[in-house]
Design a protein around this motif. Structure first.
Motif, PDB file in Angstrom:
ATOM      1  N   GLU A 158       0.939  -1.238   0.116  1.00 58.91           N
ATOM      2  CA  GLU A 158      -0.100   0.093  -0.047  1.00 58.91           C
ATOM      3  C   GLU A 158       1.037   1.142   0.036  1.00 58.91           C
ATOM      4  O   GLU A 158       1.930   1.292   0.394  1.00 58.91           O
ATOM      5  CB  GLU A 158      -0.893   0.035   1.017  1.00 58.91           C
ATOM      6  CG  GLU A 158      -1.883  -1.133   1.402  1.00 58.91           C
ATOM      7  CD  GLU A 158      -1.256  -2.175   2.331  1.00 58.91           C
ATOM      8  OE1 GLU A 158      -2.124  -2.975   3.074  1.00 58.91           O
ATOM      9  OE2 GLU A 158      -0.185  -2.242   2.524  1.00 58.91           O
TER      10      GLU A 158
ATOM     11  N   CYS B 229      -2.576  -0.029  -4.028  1.00 51.56           N
ATOM     12  CA  CYS B 229      -2.102  -1.042  -3.640  1.00 51.56           C
ATOM     13  C   CYS B 229      -1.624  -1.663  -4.940  1.00 51.56           C
ATOM     14  O   CYS B 229      -2.608  -2.073  -5.574  1.00 51.56           O
ATOM     15  CB  CYS B 229      -3.223  -1.796  -2.623  1.00 51.56           C
ATOM     16  SG  CYS B 229      -2.540  -3.622  -2.252  1.00 51.56           S
TER      17      CYS B 229
ATOM     18  N   TRP C 133     -10.425  -2.750   0.526  1.00 52.64           N
ATOM     19  CA  TRP C 133      -9.772  -1.880   1.475  1.00 52.64           C
ATOM     20  C   TRP C 133     -10.392  -1.882   2.801  1.00 52.64           C
ATOM     21  O   TRP C 133     -11.596  -1.812   2.864  1.00 52.64           O
ATOM     22  CB  TRP C 133      -9.668  -0.370   0.802  1.00 52.64           C
ATOM     23  CG  TRP C 133      -8.761  -0.144  -0.288  1.00 52.64           C
ATOM     24  CD1 TRP C 133      -8.996  -0.163  -1.448  1.00 52.64           C
ATOM     25  CD2 TRP C 133      -7.487  -0.052   0.080  1.00 52.64           C
ATOM     26  NE1 TRP C 133      -7.772   0.043  -2.217  1.00 52.64           N
ATOM     27  CE2 TRP C 133      -6.828   0.233  -1.145  1.00 52.64           C
ATOM     28  CE3 TRP C 133      -6.404   0.377   1.263  1.00 52.64           C
ATOM     29  CZ2 TRP C 133      -5.443   0.563  -1.619  1.00 52.64           C
ATOM     30  CZ3 TRP C 133      -4.945   0.463   0.723  1.00 52.64           C
ATOM     31  CH2 TRP C 133      -4.739   0.670  -0.341  1.00 52.64           C
TER      32      TRP C 133
ATOM     33  N   ARG D 241     -10.918  -4.236  13.133  1.00 53.23           N
ATOM     34  CA  ARG D 241     -10.642  -3.887  11.283  1.00 53.23           C
ATOM     35  C   ARG D 241     -11.897  -3.970  10.740  1.00 53.23           C
ATOM     36  O   ARG D 241     -12.902  -5.091  10.985  1.00 53.23           O
ATOM     37  CB  ARG D 241      -9.642  -5.103  10.781  1.00 53.23           C
ATOM     38  CG  ARG D 241      -8.910  -4.760   9.506  1.00 53.23           C
ATOM     39  CD  ARG D 241      -8.016  -5.553   8.832  1.00 53.23           C
ATOM     40  NE  ARG D 241      -7.033  -5.299   9.957  1.00 53.23           N
ATOM     41  CZ  ARG D 241      -5.618  -5.913   9.468  1.00 53.23           C
ATOM     42  NH1 ARG D 241      -5.429  -6.729   8.266  1.00 53.23           N
ATOM     43  NH2 ARG D 241      -4.755  -5.709  10.409  1.00 53.23           N
TER      44      ARG D 241
ATOM     45  N   TYR E 263      -5.760  -1.159   5.129  1.00 53.13           N
ATOM     46  CA  TYR E 263      -5.022  -2.172   4.632  1.00 53.13           C
ATOM     47  C   TYR E 263      -5.668  -2.687   3.340  1.00 53.13           C
ATOM     48  O   TYR E 263      -6.976  -2.625   3.180  1.00 53.13           O
ATOM     49  CB  TYR E 263      -5.224  -3.434   5.599  1.00 53.13           C
ATOM     50  CG  TYR E 263      -4.629  -3.032   7.082  1.00 53.13           C
ATOM     51  CD1 TYR E 263      -5.315  -2.554   8.020  1.00 53.13           C
ATOM     52  CD2 TYR E 263      -3.311  -3.633   6.978  1.00 53.13           C
ATOM     53  CE1 TYR E 263      -4.714  -2.398   9.274  1.00 53.13           C
ATOM     54  CE2 TYR E 263      -2.635  -3.466   8.435  1.00 53.13           C
ATOM     55  CZ  TYR E 263      -3.443  -3.102   9.326  1.00 53.13           C
ATOM     56  OH  TYR E 263      -2.628  -2.629  10.527  1.00 53.13           O
TER      57      TYR E 263
ATOM     58  N   ASN F  69      -6.551  -5.887   0.753  1.00 55.44           N
ATOM     59  CA  ASN F  69      -6.811  -7.148   0.811  1.00 55.44           C
ATOM     60  C   ASN F  69      -7.087  -7.944  -0.295  1.00 55.44           C
ATOM     61  O   ASN F  69      -7.902  -7.340  -1.428  1.00 55.44           O
ATOM     62  CB  ASN F  69      -7.902  -7.634   1.801  1.00 55.44           C
ATOM     63  CG  ASN F  69      -8.571  -8.944   1.920  1.00 55.44           C
ATOM     64  OD1 ASN F  69      -9.445  -9.415   0.926  1.00 55.44           O
ATOM     65  ND2 ASN F  69      -7.940  -9.641   2.876  1.00 55.44           N
TER      66      ASN F  69
ATOM     67  N   TRP G 174      -3.020 -10.086   2.916  1.00 55.50           N
ATOM     68  CA  TRP G 174      -2.932  -8.681   3.423  1.00 55.50           C
ATOM     69  C   TRP G 174      -1.665  -7.827   3.094  1.00 55.50           C
ATOM     70  O   TRP G 174      -0.612  -8.458   2.987  1.00 55.50           O
ATOM     71  CB  TRP G 174      -3.371  -8.487   4.980  1.00 55.50           C
ATOM     72  CG  TRP G 174      -4.493  -9.038   5.287  1.00 55.50           C
ATOM     73  CD1 TRP G 174      -4.798 -10.592   5.741  1.00 55.50           C
ATOM     74  CD2 TRP G 174      -5.826  -8.542   5.403  1.00 55.50           C
ATOM     75  NE1 TRP G 174      -6.099 -10.565   5.923  1.00 55.50           N
ATOM     76  CE2 TRP G 174      -6.826  -9.506   5.916  1.00 55.50           C
ATOM     77  CE3 TRP G 174      -6.021  -7.243   5.300  1.00 55.50           C
ATOM     78  CZ2 TRP G 174      -8.057  -9.167   5.969  1.00 55.50           C
ATOM     79  CZ3 TRP G 174      -7.439  -6.830   5.670  1.00 55.50           C
ATOM     80  CH2 TRP G 174      -8.345  -7.749   5.912  1.00 55.50           C
TER      81      TRP G 174
ATOM     82  N   ARG H  65       0.635  -4.553   4.272  1.00 49.35           N
ATOM     83  CA  ARG H  65       1.269  -4.146   5.778  1.00 49.35           C
ATOM     84  C   ARG H  65       0.345  -2.816   6.252  1.00 49.35           C
ATOM     85  O   ARG H  65       0.724  -2.585   7.397  1.00 49.35           O
ATOM     86  CB  ARG H  65       2.689  -4.043   5.687  1.00 49.35           C
ATOM     87  CG  ARG H  65       3.459  -5.153   5.534  1.00 49.35           C
ATOM     88  CD  ARG H  65       4.637  -4.952   5.325  1.00 49.35           C
ATOM     89  NE  ARG H  65       5.299  -4.754   6.722  1.00 49.35           N
ATOM     90  CZ  ARG H  65       6.589  -4.583   7.084  1.00 49.35           C
ATOM     91  NH1 ARG H  65       7.674  -4.615   6.251  1.00 49.35           N
ATOM     92  NH2 ARG H  65       6.977  -4.496   8.505  1.00 49.35           N
ATOM     93  N   GLY H  66      -0.164  -2.132   5.585  1.00 48.95           N
ATOM     94  CA  GLY H  66      -1.158  -1.055   5.748  1.00 48.95           C
ATOM     95  C   GLY H  66      -0.499   0.261   5.559  1.00 48.95           C
ATOM     96  O   GLY H  66       0.780   0.445   5.483  1.00 48.95           O
TER      97      GLY H  66
END
Length: 120
Positions: free
Chosen positions: A6, A22, A36, A45, A94, A96, A110, A112-113
């Motif tokens: 991301e 991403c 997202w 989350r 994040y 996905n 996923w 890492r954000g």
């Protein structure tokens, strides 16, 4: 192994905009449903928006008509355009990727954000 990276987070004032991206690598991009999620301190989350392999988009109530998700097959990228941001939108966002194989196995990966902070 699928990798998701991301970018695009940062600090903006209320009412501002951000565009998250991403990049998906390691697999055929066209096979994956992409989404997202976000997580704020002390909260679980939660899904914000998703776009499936057929390019059909869906949004949770938190998006409030302010967010747009899109996938770019030429760049193997899924984007989230966020407008009119509010402090409650702050959190780690994040990326996905998810799909079900022919043998009905659920695969999910996923990123890492990226941190999003909305503050004046």
């Amino acid at each position: 192994q699928v990798q998701l990276v991301e970018s695009g987070g940062g600090l903006v004032q209320p009412g501002g905009s951000l565009r998250l991206s991403c990049v998906v690598s390691g697999s055929d991009f066209s096979l994956w449903d992409l989404g997202w999620y976000r997580q704020s301190p002390g909260k679980q989350r939660e899904l914000v928006a998703a776009v499936d392999a057929s390019d059909r988009a869906g949004y949770e109530d938190v998006a409030g008509g302010r967010f747009t998700i899109s996938r770019d097959s030429a760049r193997n990228t899924v984007n989230l355009q966020m407008n009119n941001l509010a402090p409650d939108d702050s959190g780690v966002y994040y990326c996905n990727a998810m799909r079900t194989t022919e043998s009905r196995e659920l695969l999910q990966f996923w990123g890492r954000g990226t941190q999003v902070t909305i503050s004046s």
